[in-house]
Design an enzyme around this catalytic site. Structure first.
Site, short mmCIF file in Angstrom:
data_model
loop_
_atom_site.label_atom_id
_atom_site.label_comp_id
_atom_site.label_asym_id
_atom_site.label_seq_id
_atom_site.Cartn_x
_atom_site.Cartn_y
_atom_site.Cartn_z
N HIS A 222 15.09 36.71 29.21
CA HIS A 222 16.36 37.41 29.46
C HIS A 222 16.14 38.36 30.62
CE1 HIS A 222 20.21 39.07 28.98
NE2 HIS A 222 20.15 39.59 27.77
N HIS A 261 20.45 28.62 34.59
CA HIS A 261 21.25 29.53 33.78
C HIS A 261 22.06 28.71 32.81
CE1 HIS A 261 24.17 32.64 32.68
NE2 HIS A 261 23.34 33.51 33.18
N ASP A 313 18.37 37.18 38.97
CA ASP A 313 17.03 37.76 38.96
C ASP A 313 16.18 37.32 40.16
OD1 ASP A 313 17.25 39.24 36.55
OD2 ASP A 313 16.98 37.41 35.40
#
Length: 367
Positions: A222, A261, A313
């Protein structure tokens, strides 16, 4: 015989009705209270969207100024919280220190059993005000550094970055850091938000809900992915070496952080594209494009080899790095920015509550 529709990881299961946000992957939109987050990031600030999440509408200039002033009035963290942070084992992860401090704040709330919208909004403002100090000073203390005091003469985002680096950011640094906070602010129903709502559904308080969310976000599947991305980038010196590193990981069937994702299956996370542009801006400032070149080479390889695209990210990590932010602070900053969205979800859960109680698919011994 038990009849049940089993969805591993609850993939595709609708858990709640919400007016807060929605990921429309087909239209490539992240909807926040009816507004497109990507469009908001082009014209609005983190505080504009934080206000939108908590109040349901974008603030006027007067409302925004009053909101920021409220946050500044809540910058200070109780001395007792700082004292506890000082006795944590030095190997404590900054996320664990952040979690401890948030949990402690509940003890200072004299109206903690009040679950009204007004009381929870007040707590949300207090939490948003204190999170930069908690985030930065928990890390500084673990590094045997003295706590740093917030500066109310700077904007909310400029103060946050100042506390991290110890220097007042340039205009472009402040702008990019603010945009980074904004892009992380809310993202529908990831694990940490779901965790917060599950906890809140028991009528637990907002501090407990956010404490659980920190624990969830710590996991490298996460929030911790941004740290893993930066360690990979720092392992090599140039773009070709990075490609070789990724190929080696693919051959070993290792999971590569920063790609793929659950929602954005066939295209790049739109937030990642904005951070890719921000990374290019920062590279222009220094004249060193090596990080950008490594990231772009990795992006092309993963699309060719696996059909996977960067998530936020992947490009946020090198942006953090170029802003002078230590890697262990990446995920705590992610949580700090997400606090506005988490608080909005807790408020909504308390207002329209039904306790979560799913069932299981039993695969044990016959009975």
């Amino acid at each position: 015989m038990q009849t049940i529709n089993y969805k591993p990881g609850l993939e595709g299961v609708i858990a709640v009705e919400t007016a807060i946000s929605f990921l429309d992957s087909e239209k490539e939109k992240i909807v926040i209270r009816g507004q497109d987050l990507i469009e908001l990031s082009k014209h609005k600030s983190y505080l504009d969207v934080a206000y939108l999440l908590l109040e349901g509408n974008l603030p006027s200039p007067v409302e925004k100024a009053a909101f920021e002033q409220q946050l500044k009035e809540n910058y200070d963290v109780p001395k007792e919280v700082i004292d506890v942070l000082k006795i944590l084992p030095q190997k404590t992860h900054p996320m664990d220190a952040q979690r401890t401090a948030i949990s402690m704040l509940g003890g200072f709330d004299e109206q903690i059993d009040d679950r009204s919208v007004a009381a929870n909004k007040k707590r949300a403002i207090e939490l948003l005000g204190k999170l930069p100090s908690i985030t930065v000073n928990s890390y500084r203390i673990l590094q045997n550094q003295d706590p740093i005091q917030p500066r109310a003469d700077l904007s909310y985002s400029a103060n946050f970055l100042y506390m991290i680096t110890g220097k007042v950011p340039t205009a472009i640094e402040e702008e990019i850091f603010d945009r980074l906070l904004l892009l992380y602010i809310e993202h529908e129903m990831p694990n940490s938000t779901f965790s917060a709502r599950v906890i809140a559904s028991t009528q637990s308080d907002i501090y407990g809900a956010l404490t659980g969310a920190v624990a969830s976000l710590k996991g490298n599947l996460h929030g911790g992915a941004n740290e893993a991305v930066m360690y990979m980038l720092n392992d090599v010196n140039n773009a070709q070496s990075f490609v070789n590193l990724l190929k080696d990981k693919l051959n070993k069937k290792e999971k590569i952080m920063g790609f793929g994702h659950r929602v954005y299956m066939k295209k790049m996370d739109p937030r990642a594209l904005i951070m890719k542009e921000a990374l290019h801006q920062l590279c222009q400032q220094t004249g060193d494009y090596s990080l950008y070149e490594k990231c772009e080479a990795g992006e092309k390889l993963m699309e060719q080899e696996k059909g996977l695209f960067p998530n936020l990210d992947y490009y946020a990590a090198p942006v953090y790095w170029m802003l002078g932010i230590p890697i262990p602070l990446y995920t705590p900053i992610f949580f700090s920015s997400r606090t506005a969205g988490l608080c909005a979800h807790v408020i909504e859960q308390h207002e329209h509550n039904r306790i979560f109680r799913p069932r299981v698919k039993y695969i044990g011994k016959p009975y």
